[in-house]
Design a protein around this motif. Sequence first.
Motif, PDB file in Angstrom:
ATOM      1  N   THR A   1       0.999  -1.286  -0.080  1.00 20.70           N
ATOM      2  CA  THR A   1       0.113   0.067   0.119  1.00 20.70           C
ATOM      3  C   THR A   1       0.743   1.269   0.120  1.00 20.70           C
ATOM      4  O   THR A   1       1.906   1.353   0.722  1.00 20.70           O
ATOM      5  CB  THR A   1      -0.895   0.064   1.334  1.00 20.70           C
ATOM      6  OG1 THR A   1      -0.094  -0.124   2.515  1.00 20.70           O
ATOM      7  CG2 THR A   1      -1.926  -1.087   1.151  1.00 20.70           C
ATOM      8  N   ARG A   2       0.563   2.260  -0.824  1.00 23.59           N
ATOM      9  CA  ARG A   2       1.265   3.378  -0.833  1.00 23.59           C
ATOM     10  C   ARG A   2       0.422   4.668  -1.054  1.00 23.59           C
ATOM     11  O   ARG A   2      -0.753   4.575  -1.523  1.00 23.59           O
ATOM     12  CB  ARG A   2       1.957   3.432  -2.213  1.00 23.59           C
ATOM     13  CG  ARG A   2       3.040   2.120  -2.516  1.00 23.59           C
ATOM     14  CD  ARG A   2       3.608   2.296  -3.849  1.00 23.59           C
ATOM     15  NE  ARG A   2       4.531   1.180  -4.097  1.00 23.59           N
ATOM     16  CZ  ARG A   2       4.253   0.041  -4.589  1.00 23.59           C
ATOM     17  NH1 ARG A   2       2.814  -0.083  -4.799  1.00 23.59           N
ATOM     18  NH2 ARG A   2       5.028  -1.075  -4.823  1.00 23.59           N
TER      19      ARG A   2
ATOM     20  N   ALA B   1      -1.472  -6.661   2.774  1.00 17.51           N
ATOM     21  CA  ALA B   1      -1.094  -5.173   2.792  1.00 17.51           C
ATOM     22  C   ALA B   1      -2.255  -4.353   2.842  1.00 17.51           C
ATOM     23  O   ALA B   1      -1.800  -3.103   3.800  1.00 17.51           O
ATOM     24  CB  ALA B   1      -0.550  -4.905   1.493  1.00 17.51           C
ATOM     25  N   ILE B   2      -3.357  -4.418   2.457  1.00 18.28           N
ATOM     26  CA  ILE B   2      -4.475  -3.474   2.707  1.00 18.28           C
ATOM     27  C   ILE B   2      -5.192  -3.720   4.112  1.00 18.28           C
ATOM     28  O   ILE B   2      -5.220  -2.663   4.767  1.00 18.28           O
ATOM     29  CB  ILE B   2      -5.511  -3.460   1.628  1.00 18.28           C
ATOM     30  CG1 ILE B   2      -4.895  -3.253   0.195  1.00 18.28           C
ATOM     31  CG2 ILE B   2      -6.975  -2.787   1.995  1.00 18.28           C
ATOM     32  CD1 ILE B   2      -5.798  -3.271  -0.948  1.00 18.28           C
TER      33      ILE B   2
ATOM     34  N   HIS C   1      -9.906 -13.766  -4.803  1.00 21.47           N
ATOM     35  CA  HIS C   1      -8.485 -13.806  -4.946  1.00 21.47           C
ATOM     36  C   HIS C   1      -7.791 -12.430  -5.169  1.00 21.47           C
ATOM     37  O   HIS C   1      -7.268 -12.641  -6.365  1.00 21.47           O
ATOM     38  CB  HIS C   1      -7.920 -15.136  -5.439  1.00 21.47           C
ATOM     39  CG  HIS C   1      -8.610 -16.269  -5.097  1.00 21.47           C
ATOM     40  ND1 HIS C   1      -8.332 -16.979  -3.900  1.00 21.47           N
ATOM     41  CD2 HIS C   1      -9.645 -17.041  -5.525  1.00 21.47           C
ATOM     42  CE1 HIS C   1      -8.734 -18.034  -3.694  1.00 21.47           C
ATOM     43  NE2 HIS C   1      -9.828 -18.125  -4.709  1.00 21.47           N
ATOM     44  N   PRO C   2      -7.989 -11.568  -4.484  1.00 25.94           N
ATOM     45  CA  PRO C   2      -7.384 -10.238  -4.812  1.00 25.94           C
ATOM     46  C   PRO C   2      -5.898 -10.341  -5.309  1.00 25.94           C
ATOM     47  O   PRO C   2      -5.328  -9.332  -6.005  1.00 25.94           O
ATOM     48  CB  PRO C   2      -7.371  -9.191  -3.710  1.00 25.94           C
ATOM     49  CG  PRO C   2      -7.970 -10.093  -2.700  1.00 25.94           C
ATOM     50  CD  PRO C   2      -8.393 -11.328  -3.162  1.00 25.94           C
ATOM     51  N   GLU C   3      -5.181 -11.214  -4.796  1.00 23.82           N
ATOM     52  CA  GLU C   3      -3.817 -11.382  -5.079  1.00 23.82           C
ATOM     53  C   GLU C   3      -3.511 -11.734  -6.524  1.00 23.82           C
ATOM     54  O   GLU C   3      -2.391 -11.415  -6.987  1.00 23.82           O
ATOM     55  CB  GLU C   3      -2.982 -12.415  -3.990  1.00 23.82           C
ATOM     56  CG  GLU C   3      -3.173 -13.920  -4.355  1.00 23.82           C
ATOM     57  CD  GLU C   3      -4.526 -14.457  -3.601  1.00 23.82           C
ATOM     58  OE1 GLU C   3      -5.097 -15.650  -3.836  1.00 23.82           O
ATOM     59  OE2 GLU C   3      -5.346 -13.258  -2.981  1.00 23.82           O
ATOM     60  N   ASN C   4      -4.392 -12.277  -7.296  1.00 18.52           N
ATOM     61  CA  ASN C   4      -4.437 -12.545  -8.585  1.00 18.52           C
ATOM     62  C   ASN C   4      -5.085 -11.808  -9.556  1.00 18.52           C
ATOM     63  O   ASN C   4      -5.156 -11.992 -10.746  1.00 18.52           O
ATOM     64  CB  ASN C   4      -4.890 -14.102  -8.728  1.00 18.52           C
ATOM     65  CG  ASN C   4      -4.237 -15.030  -7.952  1.00 18.52           C
ATOM     66  OD1 ASN C   4      -2.996 -15.132  -7.777  1.00 18.52           O
ATOM     67  ND2 ASN C   4      -5.048 -16.404  -7.633  1.00 18.52           N
TER      68      ASN C   4
END
Length: 305
Positions: free
Chosen positions: A100-101, A165-166, A213-216
């Motif tokens: 996250t940025r 991360a979020i 699956h937000p990582e994908n």
Amino acid sequence: MSLKRSSFSFFFLLFSFFSLSSHVSSQACQKTCGQIPIKYPLGTGAGCGDPRFTRYITCDPDQQTLTLTTHTGCYPITSVDYAKQEIYVTDPSMSTCACTRPSHGFGLDWDAPFSFHDDTVFTLLDCSVDESPVFTPLSNGSGRVSLCDRQSSSICTFLYSNCRAISLINLQVSTCCVYVPLDLGPSFEMDLKKLQCSSYSGFYNLGPGQESHPENWNYGIALKYKFNVFDEYPGVCGGCERSNGACGFNTQTSSFVCNCPGGINTTSDCFFLYNSASILVPWLSREWVVYPLSWIVVWMVMSLR
């Protein structure tokens, strides 16, 4: 005297022809930028592609990276689907499942020849419930209502519950706003400072069975473009590319030119390179023009009179 004048003209043409390669080699349009093929309407420099796109999309000659530039920043282009007329870009300041940025947001120039693809979804992260305009106060003063897209609220849930991360920023689901680009207004502006949100995430084409699956997910921004008002591919450009040329334009008049191997510009195509009955001569506009050799012979004969 006429014979001497004709001979001089002939040798001048030959000299011009053989010295051409050193004169125009730096003007050749590239067919690729890194691993990305370059076709119309995109180009790799001045005089290449469509003039409407030149100011927004550039190719770094050293790094060989294709970049989209808007008033909000510079964004690497990851791929281009010419059949679907789609461009895919990434934003280094965008939040993903990996990191996250803080970000300033993303926007398109109002006169840019692009628009957001319908598959692009944005999520606003860490928005102020008390100050962000995405939460409007109720008329009776009993609270605030979110302008989030409720039909896509499950996307927020997946980001917070399955994206480490979020999830570390400890946000409430209600502080995430999912919306389509049309809601950004006519200027397509996403000013996170004005929206009182610290970051955002963008993605497209979640893929079958990957919704949870937000990582994908494919993180980035999908844009679409049109060739012109009627979205018609220029026929003269098709002939140019079939002859191994690159569609371009005259930088002074913006009229069409076909950039051939070696940097030679013509007003049609590059098939003359495979026809020995042609020759290249300089014209008054300081550009090089291809003429059939028969024309040159006729001109020389006329000069003998």
